[in-house]
Design an enzyme around this catalytic site. Structure first.
Site, short mmCIF file in Angstrom:
data_model
loop_
_atom_site.label_atom_id
_atom_site.label_comp_id
_atom_site.label_asym_id
_atom_site.label_seq_id
_atom_site.Cartn_x
_atom_site.Cartn_y
_atom_site.Cartn_z
N LYS A 159 -15.44 9.42 33.73
CA LYS A 159 -15.75 8.24 32.93
C LYS A 159 -16.98 7.56 33.50
O LYS A 159 -17.09 7.43 34.73
CB LYS A 159 -14.53 7.31 33.00
CG LYS A 159 -14.54 6.14 32.08
CD LYS A 159 -13.37 5.22 32.37
CE LYS A 159 -13.66 4.34 33.56
NZ LYS A 159 -12.70 3.24 33.76
N LYS A 195 -5.72 2.48 41.93
CA LYS A 195 -6.33 1.55 42.88
C LYS A 195 -5.75 1.74 44.28
O LYS A 195 -6.47 1.65 45.28
CB LYS A 195 -6.14 0.10 42.42
CG LYS A 195 -7.06 -0.32 41.30
CD LYS A 195 -8.48 -0.51 41.81
CE LYS A 195 -9.46 -0.93 40.71
NZ LYS A 195 -10.07 0.17 39.98
N LYS A 234 -19.98 2.19 37.18
CA LYS A 234 -20.96 1.79 38.18
C LYS A 234 -20.53 2.29 39.56
O LYS A 234 -21.36 2.75 40.35
CB LYS A 234 -21.08 0.27 38.18
CG LYS A 234 -22.08 -0.28 39.18
CD LYS A 234 -22.26 -1.78 39.01
CE LYS A 234 -23.08 -2.36 40.15
NZ LYS A 234 -23.41 -3.77 39.93
P1 AMP Z 1 -15.18 -3.03 33.36
O1 AMP Z 1 -16.66 -3.10 33.65
O2 AMP Z 1 -14.50 -1.85 33.96
O3 AMP Z 1 -14.47 -4.35 33.56
O4 AMP Z 1 -15.08 -2.72 31.80
C1 AMP Z 1 -15.50 -3.62 30.80
C2 AMP Z 1 -15.17 -3.05 29.43
O5 AMP Z 1 -15.90 -1.84 29.21
C3 AMP Z 1 -13.69 -2.66 29.29
O6 AMP Z 1 -13.27 -2.96 27.97
C4 AMP Z 1 -13.69 -1.18 29.54
O7 AMP Z 1 -12.60 -0.53 28.91
C5 AMP Z 1 -15.02 -0.76 28.94
N1 AMP Z 1 -15.54 0.45 29.60
C6 AMP Z 1 -15.94 0.56 30.89
N2 AMP Z 1 -16.38 1.81 31.17
C7 AMP Z 1 -16.23 2.53 30.02
C8 AMP Z 1 -16.49 3.90 29.64
N3 AMP Z 1 -17.00 4.77 30.51
N4 AMP Z 1 -16.22 4.27 28.38
C9 AMP Z 1 -15.71 3.39 27.49
N5 AMP Z 1 -15.45 2.10 27.76
C10 AMP Z 1 -15.70 1.66 29.02
#
Ligand code: AMP
Ligand code: TRP
Length: 331
Positions: free
Chosen positions: A195, A115, A198
């Protein structure tokens, strides 16, 4: 049925959810409802650490929770869905845990360093405390299981350590949680390299129309060595093929594997087949989402009831914590 324990997970309100969220986390949120008491939280305070545009948090909360409900998270079955800032005891627990949070460890966490690289103009105090707030989320509900994607592994380990430290100093009040991963804990984006996320715009939204899904899948990067239609491909390095393994019937996956290696099938056709299966898989999701969105109050009603029920647990645990620490009771 007697439940096995309590599940807690949180996600930042990022709006419509993508295939990475779904395959890495939401699938498990839904599945765990059978055997556990489940609590799912929109971590709006966490979102403040990175967001420039906080005016969209309400909209993004709504869109995200609508996706969760459409995916099968079911308050009718007792699952609690709520917004982090609606149950403010978490900020009290965060403050208490911050007193035993090792600064050196926080400064070394890969998520923090990333970050700092991403937003050098906004290295704020909350960013460093992010994992402490996450530990407070989980500990406040004494959760035993935390379904997350692989990117959260170091945060979960931090949570376990701080819970152990707390219990060592103040007695066995908090519960050490286990991370729970899906079979696909790290889903790649349509670029085939990073990965799915968004912020990188390499994602496929669950709520996309069939046309949008075709368009995004068409952009997916395949085996970079396969330049011409007549070149044989290598399914083992192709992100489209890894998606086939999830969404395409096994017999057809075998056929595609063979046809790709022998250049019997081209990437365009292979993607068309995958897109078809993905669209079919998501059809019930799209229908439920459309139905649920007919009542614009539904999501907010779920969140109101969720906050009410979460508060009951949070009030009790925060009292236990303060008592264990030795803070004088208000009389
Ligand atoms: P976030 O939107 O980053 O807060 O992620 C929400 C949940 O989705 C968390 O448990 C992340 O670890 C999971 N997550 C987000 N992006 C991925 C990805 N590309 N592959 C696997 N898990 C993901
Ligand atoms: N850090 C998580 C993410 O970035 C979100 C989160 C906050 C969380 N609190 C949590 C996840 C508690 C699981 C449990 O995705």
């Amino acid at each position: 049925m007697e439940k096995k324990g309590r599940v807690f997970s949180g996600a930042r309100p990022t709006g419509r959810q993508h295939l990475g969220n779904y395959l890495g986390a939401i699938r498990n949120y839904v599945a765990l409802q059978d055997e556990y008491d489940c609590i799912y939280c929109v971590v709006d305070l966490h979102a403040l650490t990175t967001l420039q545009d906080t005016q969209r948090l309400r909209e993004w909360t709504y869109e995200m929770v609508l996706d969760w409900l459409a995916a099968g998270i079911d308050p009718e079955r007792g699952t609690i869905v709520f917004v982090q800032s609606h149950v403010p005891q978490v900020t009290e627990l965060h403050t208490i845990l911050s007193m035993i949070a090792p600064l050196g460890k926080l400064l070394r966490l890969p998520t923090y360093k990333e970050k700092v690289r991403q937003q050098p103009e906004n290295v704020n105090y909350g960013l460093l405390g992010y994992p402490v707030l996450m530990a407070a989320d989980i500990a406040l509900y004494k959760a035993t299981v935390v379904p997350v994607g692989e990117d959260q592994a170091s945060h979960l380990e931090f949570t376990r350590e701080i819970v152990r430290t707390f219990n060592y100093h103040f007695g066995p009040v908090l519960v050490e949680p286990q991370a729970k991963y899906t079979e696909t804990p790290r889903v790649l984006g349509i670029d085939g390299v990073n990965k799915m996320s968004k912020s990188l715009n390499n994602h496929i939204e669950l709520a996309s129309s069939p046309e949008e899904i075709y368009a995004r899948v068409h952009m997916m990067v395949t085996d970079p060595q396969r330049q011409r239609r007549s070149d044989p491909g290598r399914p083992e390095v192709c992100n489209v093929f890894s998606m086939h393994k999830i969404f395409t019937p096994p017999e057809q996956v075998k056929q595609i594997d063979h046809d790709c290696r022998t250049a019997g099938i081209g990437c365009v056709e292979c993607k068309r087949i995958f897109a078809g299966h993905l669209i079919e898989h998501l059809a019930p999701f799209r229908e439920r989402r459309a139905r649920l969105s007919q009542d614009p109050d539904y999501v907010w009603n779920v969140l109101r009831e969720g906050a009410r029920r979460a508060s009951v647990i949070a009030s009790q645990v925060i009292e236990e914590v303060k008592d264990a620490v030795g803070l004088p009771k208000r009389r």
